[in-house]
Design a protein around this motif. Structure first.
Motif, mmCIF file in Angstrom:
data_model
loop_
_atom_site.group_PDB
_atom_site.id
_atom_site.type_symbol
_atom_site.label_atom_id
_atom_site.label_comp_id
_atom_site.label_asym_id
_atom_site.label_seq_id
_atom_site.Cartn_x
_atom_site.Cartn_y
_atom_site.Cartn_z
ATOM 1 N N SER A 80 -23.796 5.446 59.193
ATOM 2 C CA SER A 80 -23.884 6.027 57.848
ATOM 3 C C SER A 80 -23.918 4.863 56.850
ATOM 4 O O SER A 80 -23.864 3.692 57.244
ATOM 5 C CB SER A 80 -22.698 6.972 57.601
ATOM 6 O OG SER A 80 -21.536 6.215 57.375
ATOM 7 N N ASN A 113 -24.867 4.181 41.488
ATOM 8 C CA ASN A 113 -24.564 5.569 41.111
ATOM 9 C C ASN A 113 -23.263 5.988 41.797
ATOM 10 O O ASN A 113 -23.226 6.135 43.014
ATOM 11 C CB ASN A 113 -25.707 6.495 41.534
ATOM 12 C CG ASN A 113 -25.547 7.891 40.975
ATOM 13 O OD1 ASN A 113 -25.781 8.129 39.798
ATOM 14 N ND2 ASN A 113 -25.106 8.824 41.804
ATOM 15 N N PHE A 146 -16.104 5.734 45.552
ATOM 16 C CA PHE A 146 -16.926 4.889 46.426
ATOM 17 C C PHE A 146 -16.785 3.415 46.062
ATOM 18 O O PHE A 146 -16.823 2.550 46.944
ATOM 19 C CB PHE A 146 -18.371 5.406 46.473
ATOM 20 C CG PHE A 146 -18.401 6.770 47.103
ATOM 21 C CD1 PHE A 146 -18.223 6.909 48.474
ATOM 22 C CD2 PHE A 146 -18.473 7.917 46.332
ATOM 23 C CE1 PHE A 146 -18.158 8.165 49.066
ATOM 24 C CE2 PHE A 146 -18.413 9.180 46.908
ATOM 25 C CZ PHE A 146 -18.257 9.308 48.277
ATOM 26 N N THR A 148 -20.971 8.424 43.017
ATOM 27 C CA THR A 148 -21.175 9.836 43.346
ATOM 28 C C THR A 148 -19.963 10.700 43.010
ATOM 29 O O THR A 148 -20.096 11.900 42.787
ATOM 30 C CB THR A 148 -21.508 9.971 44.845
ATOM 31 O OG1 THR A 148 -22.323 8.865 45.239
ATOM 32 C CG2 THR A 148 -22.242 11.247 45.161
ATOM 33 N N CYS A 185 -21.787 -0.601 41.941
ATOM 34 C CA CYS A 185 -22.222 0.689 42.478
ATOM 35 C C CYS A 185 -23.221 1.271 41.493
ATOM 36 O O CYS A 185 -22.877 1.532 40.340
ATOM 37 C CB CYS A 185 -21.002 1.607 42.636
ATOM 38 S SG CYS A 185 -21.434 3.181 43.372
ATOM 39 N N TRP A 208 -22.550 -1.169 53.987
ATOM 40 C CA TRP A 208 -21.551 -1.894 53.161
ATOM 41 C C TRP A 208 -21.011 -3.069 53.967
ATOM 42 O O TRP A 208 -20.913 -4.195 53.482
ATOM 43 C CB TRP A 208 -20.358 -0.985 52.875
ATOM 44 C CG TRP A 208 -20.381 -0.117 51.663
ATOM 45 C CD1 TRP A 208 -21.266 -0.142 50.622
ATOM 46 C CD2 TRP A 208 -19.427 0.917 51.365
ATOM 47 N NE1 TRP A 208 -20.919 0.815 49.703
ATOM 48 C CE2 TRP A 208 -19.803 1.470 50.123
ATOM 49 C CE3 TRP A 208 -18.302 1.416 52.014
ATOM 50 C CZ2 TRP A 208 -19.079 2.512 49.524
ATOM 51 C CZ3 TRP A 208 -17.598 2.442 51.428
ATOM 52 C CH2 TRP A 208 -17.985 2.997 50.193
ATOM 53 N N THR A 246 -21.764 3.547 55.035
ATOM 54 C CA THR A 246 -20.599 2.664 55.139
ATOM 55 C C THR A 246 -20.903 1.450 56.027
ATOM 56 O O THR A 246 -20.421 0.346 55.776
ATOM 57 C CB THR A 246 -19.387 3.474 55.685
ATOM 58 O OG1 THR A 246 -19.151 4.550 54.775
ATOM 59 C CG2 THR A 246 -18.139 2.640 55.803
ATOM 60 N N VAL A 271 -26.434 4.180 47.538
ATOM 61 C CA VAL A 271 -26.412 5.313 48.482
ATOM 62 C C VAL A 271 -26.874 6.606 47.813
ATOM 63 O O VAL A 271 -27.644 7.366 48.398
ATOM 64 C CB VAL A 271 -25.017 5.460 49.137
ATOM 65 C CG1 VAL A 271 -24.943 6.734 49.979
ATOM 66 C CG2 VAL A 271 -24.691 4.245 50.003
ATOM 67 N N SER A 272 -26.433 6.854 46.563
ATOM 68 C CA SER A 272 -26.853 8.107 45.925
ATOM 69 C C SER A 272 -27.835 7.873 44.776
ATOM 70 O O SER A 272 -27.923 8.690 43.867
ATOM 71 C CB SER A 272 -25.628 8.900 45.445
ATOM 72 O OG SER A 272 -24.864 8.144 44.539
ATOM 73 N N ASP A 293 -24.569 -0.938 45.778
ATOM 74 C CA ASP A 293 -24.526 0.334 46.502
ATOM 75 C C ASP A 293 -25.535 1.278 45.841
ATOM 76 O O ASP A 293 -25.383 1.635 44.671
ATOM 77 C CB ASP A 293 -23.095 0.897 46.399
ATOM 78 C CG ASP A 293 -22.950 2.264 47.050
ATOM 79 O OD1 ASP A 293 -23.935 3.014 47.113
ATOM 80 O OD2 ASP A 293 -21.824 2.579 47.486
ATOM 81 N N GLN A 316 -28.896 10.226 53.993
ATOM 82 C CA GLN A 316 -28.644 11.657 53.753
ATOM 83 C C GLN A 316 -28.706 12.097 52.298
ATOM 84 O O GLN A 316 -28.239 13.187 51.974
ATOM 85 C CB GLN A 316 -27.266 12.030 54.341
ATOM 86 C CG GLN A 316 -26.044 11.572 53.566
ATOM 87 C CD GLN A 316 -25.613 10.161 53.895
ATOM 88 O OE1 GLN A 316 -26.407 9.357 54.355
ATOM 89 N NE2 GLN A 316 -24.345 9.826 53.657
ATOM 90 N N LYS A 317 -29.295 11.265 51.425
ATOM 91 C CA LYS A 317 -29.338 11.688 50.016
ATOM 92 C C LYS A 317 -30.793 11.701 49.553
ATOM 93 O O LYS A 317 -31.523 12.625 49.875
ATOM 94 C CB LYS A 317 -28.435 10.786 49.190
ATOM 95 C CG LYS A 317 -27.008 10.833 49.774
ATOM 96 C CD LYS A 317 -25.941 10.408 48.851
ATOM 97 C CE LYS A 317 -24.650 10.219 49.586
ATOM 98 N NZ LYS A 317 -23.560 11.021 49.098
#
Ligand code: PLP
Length: 417
Positions: A67, A145, A94, A147, A143, A72, A69, A176-177, A174, A199-200
């Motif tokens: 995932s 975004n 996050f 989340t 980061c 990261w 993580t 991720v989103s 980051d 997954q986003k």
């Protein structure tokens, strides 16, 4: 309370997001030999097309079976040595988890506390970087975004802060989103390590991590002494150079990724960014103009186009709204995490979705709020979103060339030919 009736589940957590049917079908494959001479056709195409989403021509992108993580961890351990100084800021769950990981991996983290609802404190970063004349700071974390609070930060601004301080630290981000949903430019913004998951915005199940690495970060890997094994980018580079992976790849996920990248290419990144802004603006209209509630994001400059965190009025519990929405209306909303647990619920508005799907989420959240006694006006959220979407364009206005204007004028008869 009545139990659920038939019909589909409405998934509106900010990841995992809805997986388009095309992607679902693409993942239904028989297993095959990942060492065959044909396999590199798939892998090299994926690695090449991912770079377009990252907007990098000079960097490299890697795919790990994990995932977000995992990416990261890969970013930190491949480029830093134990005890290295890391500058970070904490304004959400996050941010907190990445900082916690950096500490547990043995780095010396200076984590700036920022009120949840705000984003990366660019001016404070600049002051600290300017004061670090000895260049002890090796890594700057941000980061894009957050989340948990629905906050987007100014990453071009973070790059400017590093440049203004003439500081050589690597910039770790980051996404991720945000990646594939909100404007992001790896090369232009000088981001060295870009972390993402499948997954986003990529509209896949969780299970793949993506890591963008700049040339500067690739060079830093050579002297970084942190222990790494499964996430060693050097192993990945070696195997990827011939189109393979250092271990058994998650084949169905790779086929799903192929289809997701096709979908992204067909819609076009700029159209995708515009659609996310347009959909998010409708949700924000529902929250603030319809329901008269507040977002966790403290000011419009922080508003996220992928997730809205809606504060419930004093005396109510956000978890209660989420539970009623889920049990009674088959709607999954995002929970308030850690510091903001109970204070809010989140509506994810990213990936494969349109106005009417979001209308389901807005209507369901509204009904759940009414059921637990929150005094919103029935229909007010849907009404405000409808007003917004009906008066705005889901597709960016295209620049019309002189030739097209001329042709249009001919067709309408305003030019005599
Ligand atoms: N970073 C952000 C901004 C996230 O939203 C998430 C997960 O939601 C993560 C990191 C962690 O990613 P994963 O759950 O894929 O490990």
């Amino acid at each position: 309370m009545a139990s659920r009736i038939p019909g589909r589940n409405f998934l509106f957590v900010p990841g995992p997001t809805n997986v388009p049917e095309r992607v679902q079908r693409a993942m239904v494959v028989s297993m095959e030999d990942h060492r065959s001479s044909r396999f590199p056709e798939l892998s090299t195409g994926l690695l090449k097309d991912l770079k377009k989403v990252f907007k990098t021509t000079t960097g490299q992108v890697f795919i790990f079976p994990s995932s977000g993580t995992g990416a990261w961890e890969a970013a930190l351990t491949n480029t830093l040595s134990p005890g290295d100084k890391v500058l970070a800021s904490n304004f959400g769950q996050f941010c907190h988890l990445w900082i916690d990981m950096a500490q547990r991996l043995g780095f010396d983290v200076e984590a700036l506390d920022v009120e949840w609802g705000e984003g990366v404190p660019v001016e404070r970063y600049e002051q600290i970087l300017k004061a670090d004349k000895a260049h002890k700071i090796k890594a700057v974390l941000a980061c894009h975004n957050e989340t948990s609070t629905g906050v987007t930060s100014d990453i071009a601004g973070v790059r400017k802060a590093l440049d203004a301080a003439k500081h050589p630290a690597l910039l770790y981000l980051d996404t991720v989103s945000s990646l594939g949903s909100i404007d992001f430019r790896m090369d232009e913004w000088g981001v060295d390590l870009v972390v993402c998951g499948s997954q986003k915005g990529f509209m896949l199940p969780a299970g793949l991590a993506f890591l963008g690495v700049s040339q500067k970060a690739l060079a830093a890997m050579k002297s970084a002494t942190s222990k790494r094994c499964y996430f060693d980018v050097a192993d990945m580079i070696k195997a990827n150079s011939t189109g393979y992976f250092p271990y058994t790849p998650a084949l169905p996920m790779l086929y799903g990724l192929r289809e997701a990248l096709n979908i992204i290419e067909e819609e076009g990144l700029e159209n995708i960014f515009h659609r996310h802004t347009y959909l998010a603006s409708g949700v924000r209209a529902a929250v603030t103009e319809g329901w008269k509630l507040k977002l966790c994001a403290k000011a419009p400059k922080w508003y996220s186009n992928t997730v809205s965190a809606v504060l419930v009025p004093e005396g109510f519990n956000g978890a209660h709204v989420i539970d009623v929405a889920f049990r009674r209306y088959n709607l999954a909303l995002g929970a308030g995490l850690s510091k903001v647990a109970g204070k809010l619920f989140r509506i994810g508005h990213l990936g494969d979705l349109n106005e009417l799907m979001l209308m389901g989420a807005i209507a369901g959240a509204e009904m759940a709020m009414l059921d637990i006694g929150i005094q919103v006006t029935p229909g007010s959220g849907v009404g405000a979103a409808s007003n917004y979407w009906r008066s705005h364009d889901p597709i960016p206005k295209r620049k019309v060339s002189k030739e097209e204007q001329f042709a249009a004028a001919h067709i309408s008869g305003s030019v005599q030919g």
